[in-house]
Design an enzyme around this catalytic site. Structure first.
Site, PDB file in Angstrom:
ATOM      1  CG  LEU A 109      -1.832  -1.653   1.311  1.00  0.00           C
ATOM      2  CD1 LEU A 109      -2.930  -1.249   2.743  1.00  0.00           C
ATOM      3  CD2 LEU A 109      -2.711  -1.339   0.435  1.00  0.00           C
ATOM      4  CB  ALA A 110       2.988   3.345   2.310  1.00  0.00           C
ATOM      5  CE  LYS A 111       7.790   5.015  -4.113  1.00  0.00           C
ATOM      6  NZ  LYS A 111       7.800   4.941  -5.849  1.00  0.00           N
ATOM      7  CB  VAL A 112       9.088   4.126   4.283  1.00  0.00           C
ATOM      8  CG1 VAL A 112       9.595   5.245   5.450  1.00  0.00           C
ATOM      9  CG2 VAL A 112       7.915   4.248   4.945  1.00  0.00           C
TER      10      VAL A 112
ATOM     11  CG  ASP B  31       1.117  -4.011  13.555  1.00  0.00           C
ATOM     12  OD1 ASP B  31       1.282  -5.927  13.751  1.00  0.00           O
ATOM     13  OD2 ASP B  31       1.455  -3.402  12.965  1.00  0.00           O
TER      14      ASP B  31
END
Length: 532
Positions: A34-37, A145
């Site tokens: 869903l995303a990248k950092v 989490d």
């Protein structure tokens, strides 16, 4: 120095450099579905941040958007030295970007590098984790989490708790039911799909983290995920002899299968292993039940994006639920920052994009003074829980897992004996009864009818989650409506518990500090007398 300009609203290239908004992109720190950092540097101040870039296409999914919205809301609310700081939220055609505090490494990398940590280092890290979790619980936030990858560190071993995407708000008298997290870290009540208290789940996660740091492998590691989940639910694990007796005792108390027997966060902070080598004046006093309503200063670009994260901001051109699209690059320029208050800065300073949050965090009015404020707290009912499921993921310690697999296949599988049955609890919640649940429900309905109540069962989606039945009712007491939620829990083959609590879900009555509890207590007394 001026802001880099280009025709592209997503990124700019100047002498081979790529910009997203005011940030120069660096190396990739992490990648997901869903995303990248990515590492980012401010074009004027060179301040380093971690840019969490979520694909806008993924945000078309309602659950994904709610998860991002909740993460931003929680990060704005929490002010603590051991919780990651959110500086800025902005949007480009391809991504919605969160500018987060940058840290050097994470606990997973540290454990993999050193195999296991010594108790002195472990204690220093674990104290900070527990303090951050205690602060979250004080503000009615359950992380849910906790894992090595979500514990960030700098070179001085300062801890920052991150990734609040699966976090949730906790309401008095309510339980959570979403199964989320990673199997190796999941608590028994989460695996079994039962209702649970978010605080108890976080304590379990702290126990797994402490075991990992001291031993270097998961306590419930096994050949298959199904065996792992079975061992978790049965509480089958061993603690190596090289772990001190005091640390072993704390681990056992945190990894109790029965949530009601599990140690609480306040008790962890008073455990002998936790306070060892800690000066008396440095030990935290008992916390208060106050809440802070002060929010961190976070800038939004374009300004309409702030409306999506704070319903109190209104705009004639935008409404909640509509994702604004930037029309030109000026919307991304740091010359137009917007704070959460919804007002534009008349004399913007690019450095304020980075340092405004630092000023909030380390000023004289620190998080300790924030805790003393009791004017209110963020209403968690604005963000509904999102459905999720436990996912089967790869081990976060692949080398240790491979070694364990070889050891299992080369030697017969041996399991330690199951622990002795826990003695029955002397205290319990609600009204306990040994009557048949059907008989209890019949008497309950008869009592409600005699009291002139209006009532209905829960909707089909939340109907009877294996061990629970819920009834919503309204009873008039002294010309005042009293709304109740009555829940019947099955705690065994021959025992049930009735829990009666006040409900403020109806628009005609809102719970405030001035609301008298006497009508509620009077109604509950009459109801108990009827069903006794």
């Amino acid at each position: 120095m001026q802001t880099p300009s280009s025709a592209s609203a997503e990124s700019e290239k100047d002498s081979g450099n790529t910009y997203v908004g005011p940030w120069l992109l660096g190396r990739t720190l992490g990648q997901g579905n869903l995303a990248k950092v990515k590492l980012g540097k401010h074009f004027q101040t060179n301040e380093k941040v971690a840019l969490k870039m979520v694909y806008n296409d993924e945000l078309e999914d309602k659950d994904t958007w709610k998860r991002l919205q909740r993460e931003v809301t929680i990060l704005r609310q929490l002010h603590h030295p051991n919780i990651i700081t959110l500086y800025q939220v902005f949007r480009v055609p391809k991504y919605t970007v969160l500018a987060l505090e940058y840290m050097d490494t994470d606990l997973h990398s540290m454990v993999v590098k050193h195999n296991r940590l010594d108790e002195c280092t472990t204690r220093k890290i674990f104290r900070q984790i527990v303090h951050a979790i205690d602060y979250c619980h004080l503000h009615r936030v359950a992380h849910r989490d906790l894992k090595l990858e979500n514990i960030l560190l700098n070179k001085d071993l300062v801890v920052k708790l991150t990734d609040f995407g699966l976090s949730n708000f906790m309401l008095d008298g309510s339980f959570l039911s979403t199964s989320c997290g990673t199997p190796h870290y999941a608590a028994p009540e989460v695996i079994q799909g039962r209702y649970y208290d978010g605080c108890d789940v976080d304590v379990w996660g702290c126990g797994i983290l402490l075991y990992l740091m001291l031993v270097g492998e998961f306590p419930f590691e096994d050949v298959t995920i199904s065996n792992v989940l079975s061992r978790v639910c049965k509480g089958i694990y061993t603690i190596p002899s090289f772990v001190s007796s005091s640390a072993s005792d704390l681990i056992r108390q945190m990894l109790m299968v029965l949530p009601t027997s599990r140690i609480k966060v306040a008790e962890i902070m008073q455990h002998p292993w936790f306070i060892a080598d800690l000066p008396t004046h440095s030990r935290l006093p008992s916390r208060t039940s106050s809440f802070s309503s002060k929010h961190r200063s976070v800038t939004f670009s374009p300004p309409d994006l702030a409306i999506l994260f704070d319903p109190s901001i209104t705009s004639p051109s935008s409404s909640v639920g509509q994702i604004p699209q930037p029309t030109d690059h000026s919307a991304l320029s740091p010359s137009k920052p917007m704070s959460i208050s919804g007002t534009e800065s008349p004399n913007p300073d690019p450095a304020s994009l980075c340092y405004s949050s630092y000023e909030d965090l380390y000023s004289a009015t620190s998080w300790h003074s924030d805790m003393a404020e009791s004017s209110g707290f963020l209403d968690p009912t604005d963000i509904p829980p999102i459905p999720s499921n436990v996912e089967t993921l790869r081990s976060s310690l692949p080398q240790r897992h491979a070694s364990f697999m070889n050891k299992v296949y080369n030697h017969p599988l041996s399991r330690p004996p199951a622990p002795n049955r826990l003695r029955s609890l002397r205290w319990h919640y609600g009204i306990q009864t040994a009557k048949n649940p059907i008989e209890v429900l019949r008497k309950l309905c008869e009592a409600l009818l005699e009291l002139g109540a209006r009532f209905r069962p829960c909707d089909e989606e939340s109907f009877l989650k294996e061990n629970k039945y819920k009834v919503f009712s309204c009873i008039t007491c002294h010309n005042s409506p009293v709304y109740l939620v009555i829940e019947l829990f099955s705690i065994g083959p021959s025992a049930s518990v009735i829990d009666i609590r006040f409900s403020s879900s109806d628009d005609s009555i809102k719970y405030t500090s001035s609301y008298s509890p006497m009508p509620f207590l009077e109604v509950v007394k009459q109801l108990i007398l009827k069903i006794a």
